[in-house]
Design a protein around this motif. Structure first.
Motif, mmCIF file in Angstrom:
data_model
loop_
_atom_site.group_PDB
_atom_site.id
_atom_site.type_symbol
_atom_site.label_atom_id
_atom_site.label_comp_id
_atom_site.label_asym_id
_atom_site.label_seq_id
_atom_site.Cartn_x
_atom_site.Cartn_y
_atom_site.Cartn_z
ATOM 1 N N THR A 47 35.217 -6.963 -5.491
ATOM 2 C CA THR A 47 34.936 -7.061 -6.930
ATOM 3 C C THR A 47 33.461 -7.299 -7.218
ATOM 4 N N LYS A 101 42.827 -9.670 -13.702
ATOM 5 C CA LYS A 101 43.489 -8.691 -12.847
ATOM 6 C C LYS A 101 42.845 -8.570 -11.465
ATOM 7 N N TYR A 103 43.415 -9.431 -7.686
ATOM 8 C CA TYR A 103 44.538 -9.757 -6.809
ATOM 9 C C TYR A 103 44.182 -9.544 -5.343
ATOM 10 N N THR A 105 45.303 -8.272 -1.621
ATOM 11 C CA THR A 105 46.177 -7.403 -0.835
ATOM 12 C C THR A 105 45.816 -7.631 0.627
ATOM 13 N N LYS A 134 40.854 -7.441 -4.902
ATOM 14 C CA LYS A 134 40.600 -6.198 -5.619
ATOM 15 C C LYS A 134 40.928 -6.384 -7.096
ATOM 16 N N LYS A 135 40.297 -5.556 -7.902
ATOM 17 C CA LYS A 135 40.605 -5.530 -9.335
ATOM 18 C C LYS A 135 41.580 -4.375 -9.572
ATOM 19 N N TYR A 136 42.666 -4.678 -10.284
ATOM 20 C CA TYR A 136 43.677 -3.661 -10.588
ATOM 21 C C TYR A 136 43.807 -3.463 -12.069
#
Length: 136
Positions: A47, A101, A103, A105, A134-136
């Motif tokens: 990010t 957002k 998250y 993984t 990561k940004k989703y």
């Protein structure tokens, strides 16, 4: 004469038994060692401006069959929620933000996990577990 023969037989049996038990002990020690595997964990943050920035990296010796989540909790402070599917990791080392957002993984040996971290068992020596924010 019978006493001498009996003494020789008993001494021989004891001698053989001593070496046999040492061999069994060595095999037990070797079996215990083979049940331990080495696993390297890496935390990455995608990010930031510097894409794929490595935040931390640690290597552990763990018992074969230990879950990804068990080792993660030993390594860093982890926030998570539980569901019927397993744990959902919300923060590692204070990083992560559901409102924005962001998250976590993870992959094991370069393959995206198909189950929650508390369901994924580590079975291969020298495995590489990478958690990525990561940004989703």
């Amino acid at each position: 004469m019978k006493k001498k023969i009996l003494a020789v037989v008993v001494a021989s049996a004891a001698f053989v038994g001593l070496f046999a038990s040492q061999s069994v002990q060595k095999q037990s020690i070797q079996a215990a060692k083979t049940k331990q595997i080495s696993v390297t964990y890496t935390l990455k943050d995608t990010t930031k401006a510097k894409n794929k920035q490595t935040l931390a990296k640690k290597t552990f010796k763990v018992k074969k069959g230990t879950t990804v989540f068990t080792v993660l909790k030993k390594a860093w402070k982890v926030n998570y929620t539980k569901s019927s599917y397993g744990v959902f990791i919300t923060k590692i080392k204070g990083l992560g933000n559901e409102k924005k957002k962001l998250y976590w993984t993870y992959t094991v040996d370069g393959k995206m996990a198909k189950v929650a971290a508390d369901k994924q068992k580590l079975t291969k020596n020298k495995s590489k577990v990478v958690f990525t924010l990561k940004k989703y």
